[in-house]
Design an enzyme around this catalytic site. Structure first.
Site, PDB file in Angstrom:
ATOM      1  N   ASP A   1      -8.383  -7.033  -4.076  1.00  0.00           N
ATOM      2  CA  ASP A   1      -8.096  -5.659  -3.635  1.00  0.00           C
ATOM      3  C   ASP A   1      -8.795  -4.668  -4.561  1.00  0.00           C
ATOM      4  OD1 ASP A   1      -7.051  -3.222  -2.878  1.00  0.00           O
ATOM      5  OD2 ASP A   1      -4.943  -3.803  -3.128  1.00  0.00           O
TER       6      ASP A   1
ATOM      7  N   SER B   1       0.835  -1.200   0.000  1.00  0.00           N
ATOM      8  CA  SER B   1       0.000   0.000   0.000  1.00  0.00           C
ATOM      9  C   SER B   1       0.874   1.256   0.000  1.00  0.00           C
ATOM     10  CB  SER B   1      -0.919  -0.056   1.222  1.00  0.00           C
ATOM     11  OG  SER B   1      -1.874   0.955   1.180  1.00  0.00           O
TER      12      SER B   1
ATOM     13  N   HIS C   1      -7.538  -5.453   0.103  1.00  0.00           N
ATOM     14  CA  HIS C   1      -6.318  -4.651   0.110  1.00  0.00           C
ATOM     15  C   HIS C   1      -5.334  -5.144   1.178  1.00  0.00           C
ATOM     16  CE1 HIS C   1      -3.755  -1.248  -0.486  1.00  0.00           C
ATOM     17  NE2 HIS C   1      -3.947  -0.788   0.715  1.00  0.00           N
TER      18      HIS C   1
END
Lengths: 197, 362
Positions: free
Chosen positions: B309, B145, B342
């Site tokens: 995700d 991320s 995610h």
């Protein structure tokens, strides 16, 4: 990949060129080209365990269904694209050829020959061919677009693709005399170097 | 596993991307394993939005590190073999200089006066840490991320200082939707009556409700629809364990619990600073395109995305991959199943771990 086939392809790959191998499998062809020709190689593969093997070998790999995204690499200026023993598995082999020649100057394509005498014998006996090279039954084969050597070369003519070089392999995986005299009958595999007309 | 946690002071200060200067700053740093004699086994981990320096193992408070499933003895990032470094980023709230730190000029907490920081600033601070630790080159810099954005930025900003980069569940820039989600979260913090324009510390309160709501929203975006469905379905929360009497469903209770817990530990100004950094990042920087921005990269890249995700979907990683190929960078792009949306980058799966491990070794 059979040693002979990999040797032929090796001969066609310029040193230090940028190469993309569609359906690269475990990456062994690219690994060899990286070592012998110092190429910058990328493999495209959908099978996860094969991808792991590529990464373990240090071969750059892209997870991608080659039926979907050949044209994504058009901006990357490849010298050569390779599709070994996969084109007959694609939904649109003719489009794939066109796209490969859009993203690279030349491409290498290898394909099994349905005109091989053993296949013809199978068909003559009324059954779909099952041979050592095409071992799957009709209902489970991934080869949905099989063709003969003649068919493929006709497609090249129709699509304005120039056959720069070609080699035919016999059942031992060598470029034998019979296979080169009458490839449509005696070659189990055609190996082509193609470029745009 | 040998692990050291320490606060490292940088009296030399740092000039931030915004042009503002922090005259001095601290980084809270945790390291695992040992640097080898040739100094070739150093790995930097970059944390995501709410992470911190504590990446692996259990700390004094018995908290398990955010990447413990991936980092540790004989794990994908093997601390028996590698010297692994992780620091809390500037602007955070886990010990490094941030809005809750004392401003040396005013002798009061910075609060809303803490300058806006960027992904580049974090990478620059990490570079200063690298120099202080006498590490000549990272063997591998990795994160998921917002952490993946830092790994990418490392390879752009310091091409000679990084051999390989792992960019997981990340993108070269946040999407419009990412920014929109973050703005809803920030709005809920700002509109909390205890926010006091960010100077809540002076008022001895915290905008707890705002942080809680922000986190609840965030949490939904980190999970996948399928995973939520499998985990909670439409099950009702039993009365005995309801965190709030308004709660009906298990998923509500879960979000309430997660939000509540987070609001007790995370600083509201940090929330705003971290999400602003995420929104503001664009690897292309001042260049015309991502292609241009990646020109100097020498590191080998491993880009991993996860099908589940939807916050940073795999296609975002693919954009980096294509730009990398256009620049003749050795780079691989892999998409994995990962059921956690995610958050999948945080969790071990046989394949994920194997790919990371082999990439580091190859």
């Amino acid at each position: 990949m059979a040693r002979e086939l990999s040797k032929i392809i090796d001969n066609w790959v310029p040193r230090e060129s940028k190469v993309i191998d569609f359906g690269c499998g475990d990456g062994s062809l690219l690994q060899k080209l990286m070592q012998t020709k110092n190429v910058l190689g990328y493999g495209v593969e959908i099978n996860d365990s094969k991808i792991e093997e590529c990464i373990a070998k240090g071969v750059p790999v892209i997870k991608q269904d080659i039926d979907k995204g050949i044209n994504e690499f058009e901006s990357s200026n490849f010298d050569l694209s390779i599709m070994a023993r996969s084109i007959q598995c694609l939904k649109n082999p003719n489009l794939a050829l066109e796209r490969m020649l859009n993203l690279s100057k030349r491409c290498v394509v290898t394909l099994p020959n349905l005109g091989y005498w053993r296949c013809r014998l199978n068909l003559a006996s009324g059954r779909m061919p099952v041979t050592p090279e095409l071992p799957s039954s009709w209902y489970e084969t991934k080869n949905i677009h099989l063709c003969t050597i003649k068919d493929f070369e006709q497609l090249c003519i129709d699509q304005n693709i120039k056959i720069k070089d070609k080699v035919f392999l016999n059942s031992n995986g060598h470029s034998g005399i019979l296979a080169s005299i009458s490839p449509n009958l005696f070659a189990i595999e055609g190996v082509y170097l193609l470029e745009k007309q | 596993m040998k692990s050291i946690t320490e606060l490292i002071n940088f009296n030399e200060g740092i000039v931030l991307e915004s042009g503002k200067r922090l005259d001095a700053f601290d980084l809270m740093v945790e390291t695992y394993g040992e640097l080898n004699e040739s100094k070739t086994n150093a790995i930097l981990l970059c944390h995501a939005f709410s992470g911190n320096h504590h990446a692996a193992g259990k700390n004094e408070d018995q908290n398990i590190g955010w990447w413990d499933q991936i980092v540790g003895p004989n794990k994908a990032i093997n601390t028996d073999e590698y010297y692994v470094v992780c620091c809390n980023n500037i602007g955070g709230c886990s010990g490094s200089s941030g809005p809750t730190s004392i401003n040396p000029n005013t002798k009061k907490a910075y609060g809303s006066d803490f300058p806006i920081v960027s992904v580049s600033d974090w990478v620059n601070a990490q570079k200063m840490l690298m120099d202080k630790l006498n590490i000549p080159q990272w063997h591998f810099v990795a994160g998921g991320s917002l952490g993946g954005m830092q790994a990418l930025q490392w390879s752009i900003a310091y091409p000679d200082k990084i051999k390989k980069a792992g960019i997981f569940a990340a993108a070269a820039k946040s999407s419009t939707q990412n920014i929109a989600m973050n703005e809803v979260a920030r709005e809920s913090i700002r509109k909390d009556k205890n926010f006091h324009d960010g100077n809540y510390i002076e008022h001895n309160v915290i905008p707890k409700n705002g942080i809680k709501t922000a986190r609840m929203l965030g949490h939904i975006t980190y999970l996948s629809e399928k995973h939520m469905d499998l985990r909670f379905g439409r099950k009702f929360q039993d009365d005995a364990s309801k965190i709030d009497k308004e709660v009906d469903f298990e998923v509500e209770n879960y979000l309430q619990y997660k939000g509540e817990k987070f609001s007790e530990s995370f600083d509201a100004n940090s929330y705003i600073i971290m999400t602003k950094a995420m929104d503001g990042y664009d690897a292309a920087g001042k260049k015309d395109s991502l292609d241009d921005a990646l020109k100097e990269i020498k590191a080998e890249l491993l880009i991993i995305g996860f099908y589940s995700d939807w916050l940073y979907p795999p296609e975002r990683g693919k954009e980096i991959q294509i730009a990398a190929i256009n620049n003749n960078i050795k780079s691989s792009y892999v998409v994995l199943d990962g059921e956690h949306g995610h958050d999948s980058f945080l969790f071990h799966s046989k394949q994920y771990s194997k790919i990371i491990k082999k990439f580091i070794q190859s």
